[in-house]
Design an enzyme around this catalytic site. Structure first.
Site, PDB file in Angstrom:
ATOM      1  N   LYS A 175      -6.993  -7.692  -4.255  1.00  0.00           N
ATOM      2  CA  LYS A 175      -8.216  -7.145  -3.657  1.00  0.00           C
ATOM      3  C   LYS A 175      -8.830  -6.159  -4.637  1.00  0.00           C
ATOM      4  O   LYS A 175      -8.149  -5.234  -5.093  1.00  0.00           O
ATOM      5  CB  LYS A 175      -7.875  -6.437  -2.333  1.00  0.00           C
ATOM      6  CG  LYS A 175      -7.272  -7.358  -1.285  1.00  0.00           C
ATOM      7  CD  LYS A 175      -6.880  -6.601  -0.012  1.00  0.00           C
ATOM      8  CE  LYS A 175      -5.562  -5.870  -0.157  1.00  0.00           C
ATOM      9  NZ  LYS A 175      -5.128  -5.159   1.076  1.00  0.00           N
TER      10      LYS A 175
ATOM     11  N   GLY B 184     -11.904  -4.540  -3.961  1.00  0.00           N
ATOM     12  CA  GLY B 184     -12.948  -3.754  -3.306  1.00  0.00           C
ATOM     13  C   GLY B 184     -14.307  -4.398  -3.496  1.00  0.00           C
ATOM     14  O   GLY B 184     -14.467  -5.610  -3.290  1.00  0.00           O
TER      15      GLY B 184
ATOM     16  N   ASP C  91      -7.542  -3.942   5.117  1.00  0.00           N
ATOM     17  CA  ASP C  91      -6.723  -4.505   6.194  1.00  0.00           C
ATOM     18  C   ASP C  91      -7.418  -5.702   6.833  1.00  0.00           C
ATOM     19  O   ASP C  91      -6.781  -6.708   7.142  1.00  0.00           O
ATOM     20  CB  ASP C  91      -6.431  -3.428   7.242  1.00  0.00           C
ATOM     21  CG  ASP C  91      -5.700  -2.236   6.631  1.00  0.00           C
ATOM     22  OD1 ASP C  91      -4.676  -2.455   5.953  1.00  0.00           O
ATOM     23  OD2 ASP C  91      -6.158  -1.096   6.813  1.00  0.00           O
TER      24      ASP C  91
ATOM     25  N   ALA D 253     -12.416 -10.364  -5.143  1.00  0.00           N
ATOM     26  CA  ALA D 253     -10.977 -10.613  -5.017  1.00  0.00           C
ATOM     27  C   ALA D 253     -10.629 -11.861  -5.821  1.00  0.00           C
ATOM     28  O   ALA D 253     -11.502 -12.676  -6.130  1.00  0.00           O
ATOM     29  CB  ALA D 253     -10.602 -10.809  -3.550  1.00  0.00           C
TER      30      ALA D 253
ATOM     31  N   ASN E 266       0.838  -1.222   0.000  1.00  0.00           N
ATOM     32  CA  ASN E 266       0.000   0.000   0.000  1.00  0.00           C
ATOM     33  C   ASN E 266       0.861   1.257   0.000  1.00  0.00           C
ATOM     34  O   ASN E 266       0.926   2.007   0.961  1.00  0.00           O
ATOM     35  CB  ASN E 266      -0.975  -0.004   1.183  1.00  0.00           C
ATOM     36  CG  ASN E 266      -0.269  -0.132   2.521  1.00  0.00           C
ATOM     37  OD1 ASN E 266       0.884  -0.574   2.578  1.00  0.00           O
ATOM     38  ND2 ASN E 266      -0.925   0.251   3.587  1.00  0.00           N
TER      39      ASN E 266
ATOM     40  N   GLY F 152     -10.447   0.579   6.470  1.00  0.00           N
ATOM     41  CA  GLY F 152     -10.067  -0.647   7.169  1.00  0.00           C
ATOM     42  C   GLY F 152     -10.493  -1.926   6.472  1.00  0.00           C
ATOM     43  O   GLY F 152     -10.058  -3.015   6.865  1.00  0.00           O
ATOM     44  N   ALA F 153     -11.300  -1.822   5.424  1.00  0.00           N
ATOM     45  CA  ALA F 153     -11.806  -3.033   4.769  1.00  0.00           C
ATOM     46  C   ALA F 153     -10.666  -3.888   4.218  1.00  0.00           C
ATOM     47  O   ALA F 153     -10.631  -5.108   4.405  1.00  0.00           O
ATOM     48  CB  ALA F 153     -12.781  -2.656   3.654  1.00  0.00           C
TER      49      ALA F 153
END
Lengths: 318, 318
Positions: free
Chosen positions: B232, B234, B264, B238, B173, B261-262
């Site tokens: 990922k 969103g 993570d 995935a 990230n 936080g999604a």
């Protein structure tokens, strides 16, 4: 003797912050709460805002971060008419913050970021020197005595302002825990040069260096040095003492929403009314303090002369 | 290959913060708003919270201030079952803060205090060394590559964990603006040692060092080095890629309350499910990410295995 507003602005040195308030009373910040903020804050900033709103010339030497919180404060003070030319913008440190929650017992819990924020980096910049050079009055917050670099700035500024006929006021807002031999010596040094003292409660005795003295004893000792003392008694009003007068001012009865900033607004209104030659400075000061506690936010209730005149007429025409 | 949970905890290094959220969308923090907070936060902390809530051993090397915001975070992680022995408490700096406001366009405005908060003082303390020495897995956040002292800690920790048979995962990230020759070299060095990669969107190409490549090209290049990649996407779900499999996982349809936080939670649930040998890690990960966006607060929706099993059964039994 207090200088006239025409000599130059009332200036002060100190922290600019945003305040974030819990909307429900309780203890601390141990879980997520409903909050309201950011509000423009910092005792010196509240003072300067009230001076400017009342129509006095006013400016502040301070430091904010390059962020929304800094801009909120400088925009606010500029809109009030204050001189923000000596508010420097730190390139990396954030604007100071204070989270505040009222406890059920009316005490307050805080989470601060001040010393390690931009507010900890106040310096005598060229812009600050220029403001000091044209100042007509310097207002000192006693809390500065416990912060070595702030004290150094005051030591430079006080003689400059005094030398051009400017005057000096002191709000000795020093918590007892911060009273060391150093801070006591600094306090005594500024008291000895002050034209106006604005203590709250037992700060009177602290300023006199007589912690065990009665009010009358402390006032008598201080009047030997300082020509004008206004003792702030919160919701019990205030008293002006000079060598030959005593005037008691009752407090205006208001519904308290947020007491933060009341003392700063009171002091700023008194000083500014005196410097501008307005009628009844003590009543105006009481109105400024009372009006400010009716609004949420440390300086949201700071009023203009029109606001305060209307407030006085509505509350108590006596 | 990912190590089993029995080898020792999943650990990570990075910032612990509180987050304060504006409750109405808009631009920035230029005036007083209704806010909600403080919420436990910081991407590495969210990750470790989700690992621990799912029943995995987990710990974090971090630094908080000696204030309510620090205690809120350590209390939360401890209650989750995480090892907070390597969370040091800085004596003077405040706990990091992030004010967040969603813009009407779904972007976000922030006011941060991280680098100059306690979170900027993460160090290889004795407690941190002890945690690293018993770790079974190290999860690296790519944002650390842009922070020299954090990178130094990872350089010390990675060989220690690897030497005892531990595994390594990477969430690359890293914002494009932070991609310098230095950060690119660090990224490549960790990719080369990673057992699991957890990129979001175009971070896949970034991790492959092929910014212009197609998804298939980037995956092929990375699979020559990394045995397991979970991309990922969103609310588009995935995809798991290994040398001989591709599994597409649809997203669970939820009403988004707070997307922070999604990713993570997703990554932490996937990794922990794999290390614990739970069935269907990819579905569990999708459930963890989706459940977290239904709650206000960056890690308030991190679920236990029971929570996520129930969530899956209710949402989509396929």
């Amino acid at each position: 003797m207090l200088s006239s507003d025409t000599l130059g602005p009332t200036i002060t040195f100190g922290e600019i912050l945003v305040e974030i308030m819990a909307t429900t009373p309780g203890h601390g910040f141990g879980q997520a709460l409903d909050l309201r903020g950011p509000f423009a804050s910092g005792a010196p900033a509240i003072f300067i805002s009230q001076c400017a709103r009342l129509g006095g010339q006013a400016g502040i030497v301070a430091c904010v971060g390059d962020d929304d919180f800094g801009r909120l404060n400088t925009d606010r003070l500029r809109a009030d008419g204050a001189d923000v030319s000596a508010v420097s913008i730190h390139p990396t440190l954030p604007t100071g913050t204070a989270f505040v929650r009222y406890r059920p017992d009316k005490g307050r819990d805080f989470v601060f970021n001040i010393a390690h924020s931009a507010a900890g980096q106040i310096a005598m910049t060229d812009a600050a020197r220029a403001l000091v050079a044209r100042a007509g009055h310097l207002h000192v917050m006693g809390s500065a005595f416990a912060i070595p670099h702030l004290w150094a700035l005051l030591q430079e500024a006080i003689p400059v302002v005094k030398a051009r006929g400017g005057s000096l006021s002191l709000d000795p807002n020093l918590r007892k825990e911060l009273m060391t031999p150093d801070t006591a010596a600094r306090l005594a040094q500024v008291v000895a040069q002050a034209d106006l003292l604005l203590p709250s409660g037992s700060e009177l005795q602290l300023a006199a260096g007589l912690p065990e003295a009665s009010e009358a004893e402390a006032v008598a000792a201080l009047l030997a040095v300082v020509p004008e003392i206004v003792l702030k008694r919160g919701d019990q009003g205030a008293t002006l003492f000079t060598a030959d007068t005593r005037i008691d001012q009752p407090a205006f009865a208001v519904t308290e929403v947020d007491p933060t900033g009341a003392g700063d607004c009171f002091g700023a209104a008194y000083l500014t009314a005196r410097r501008l030659g307005l009628a009844n400075p003590l009543q105006l000061a009481a109105a400024a303090g009372a009006r400010n506690v009716t609004c949420l936010g440390p300086m949201e209730g700071a009023g203009t002369l029109a606001d305060l005149t209307r407030f006085i007429a509505e509350k108590d025409p006596t």
